[in-house]
Write a protein that holds these residues in place. Structure first.
Motif, mmCIF file in Angstrom:
data_model
loop_
_atom_site.group_PDB
_atom_site.id
_atom_site.type_symbol
_atom_site.label_atom_id
_atom_site.label_comp_id
_atom_site.label_asym_id
_atom_site.label_seq_id
_atom_site.Cartn_x
_atom_site.Cartn_y
_atom_site.Cartn_z
ATOM 1 N N MET A 79 0.842 -1.176 0.000
ATOM 2 C CA MET A 79 0.000 0.000 0.000
ATOM 3 C C MET A 79 0.893 1.248 0.000
ATOM 4 O O MET A 79 1.853 1.342 0.748
ATOM 5 C CB MET A 79 -0.899 -0.006 1.237
ATOM 6 N N LYS A 80 0.546 2.193 -0.833
ATOM 7 C CA LYS A 80 1.321 3.427 -0.937
ATOM 8 C C LYS A 80 1.052 4.341 0.247
ATOM 9 O O LYS A 80 -0.082 4.497 0.676
ATOM 10 C CB LYS A 80 0.982 4.169 -2.226
ATOM 11 N N THR A 81 2.131 4.944 0.715
ATOM 12 C CA THR A 81 2.014 5.910 1.807
ATOM 13 C C THR A 81 1.881 7.315 1.222
ATOM 14 O O THR A 81 2.062 7.527 0.019
ATOM 15 C CB THR A 81 3.260 5.866 2.705
ATOM 16 N N ASP A 135 5.007 8.195 -0.501
ATOM 17 C CA ASP A 135 5.129 7.595 -1.842
ATOM 18 C C ASP A 135 4.403 8.454 -2.889
ATOM 19 O O ASP A 135 4.920 8.677 -3.983
ATOM 20 C CB ASP A 135 4.560 6.171 -1.863
ATOM 21 N N TYR A 136 3.199 8.899 -2.542
ATOM 22 C CA TYR A 136 2.459 9.764 -3.459
ATOM 23 C C TYR A 136 3.186 11.094 -3.680
ATOM 24 O O TYR A 136 3.255 11.597 -4.797
ATOM 25 C CB TYR A 136 1.034 10.017 -2.942
ATOM 26 N N ASP A 143 6.109 10.573 -6.004
ATOM 27 C CA ASP A 143 5.634 10.481 -7.397
ATOM 28 C C ASP A 143 5.362 11.867 -7.978
ATOM 29 O O ASP A 143 5.736 12.167 -9.116
ATOM 30 C CB ASP A 143 4.370 9.622 -7.491
ATOM 31 N N GLU A 144 4.701 12.715 -7.203
ATOM 32 C CA GLU A 144 4.400 14.073 -7.664
ATOM 33 C C GLU A 144 5.682 14.872 -7.900
ATOM 34 O O GLU A 144 5.793 15.610 -8.884
ATOM 35 C CB GLU A 144 3.512 14.802 -6.646
ATOM 36 N N ARG A 178 8.670 13.677 -8.572
ATOM 37 C CA ARG A 178 9.351 13.135 -9.767
ATOM 38 C C ARG A 178 8.739 13.698 -11.036
ATOM 39 O O ARG A 178 9.456 14.015 -11.987
ATOM 40 C CB ARG A 178 9.302 11.612 -9.757
ATOM 41 N N LYS A 231 12.010 9.815 1.995
ATOM 42 C CA LYS A 231 12.193 8.365 2.045
ATOM 43 C C LYS A 231 12.393 7.893 3.479
ATOM 44 O O LYS A 231 13.121 8.492 4.255
ATOM 45 C CB LYS A 231 13.394 7.950 1.194
ATOM 46 N N ASN A 232 11.728 6.802 3.801
ATOM 47 C CA ASN A 232 11.888 6.130 5.094
ATOM 48 C C ASN A 232 11.601 7.021 6.302
ATOM 49 O O ASN A 232 12.277 6.923 7.323
ATOM 50 C CB ASN A 232 13.300 5.536 5.217
ATOM 51 N N ASP A 247 8.315 8.747 8.717
ATOM 52 C CA ASP A 247 6.884 8.721 9.028
ATOM 53 C C ASP A 247 6.288 10.122 9.130
ATOM 54 O O ASP A 247 5.092 10.273 9.318
ATOM 55 C CB ASP A 247 6.649 7.980 10.352
ATOM 56 N N CYS A 280 -3.803 16.633 -3.144
ATOM 57 C CA CYS A 280 -4.388 15.821 -2.037
ATOM 58 C C CYS A 280 -5.858 15.597 -2.249
ATOM 59 O O CYS A 280 -6.600 16.323 -2.713
ATOM 60 C CB CYS A 280 -4.153 16.499 -0.701
#
Length: 97
Positions: free
Chosen positions: A1-3, A6-7, A10-11, A13, A48-49, A51, A97
């Motif tokens: 599942m994407k966090t 992660d989203y 992607d944005e 990038r 990355k990594n 929370d 969002c």
């Protein structure tokens, strides 16, 4: 599942992919485009990594870059560009969002 991170990555990038095109629209030179890509990649690395919510990471990056921009005239340009990139990414993440 994407966090959420992660989203956000992607944005960002997608943003990096379009930086050169946006640079030509706004008349940015090679150095400004390079600084913009560096700032965006630095934000990705911080996402990355972790929370921590992505918007908080971007805001923290922006504050740090602002401090650097104000502390040294010789490096003011790169860090001012990083602040602008963080602003753009902040707006991008809010609207996606």
């Amino acid at each position: 599942m994407k966090t959420a991170a992660d989203y956000a990555i992607d944005e960002i990038r997608d943003y990096i992919y379009h930086v050169e095109e946006m640079g030509s629209w706004y008349g940015l030179n090679f150095e400004e485009i390079s600084f913009s890509k560096w700032a965006a990649m630095e934000i990705i690395n911080r996402l990355k990594n972790r929370d921590t919510p992505p918007l908080m990471i971007v805001e923290s990056f922006k504050e740090e870059m602002y401090m650097y921009a104000c502390s040294n005239k010789k490096t003011e340009e790169i860090f001012s560009i990083a602040v602008d990139v963080a602003d753009a990414i902040d707006a991008l993440l809010i609207t996606s969002c």
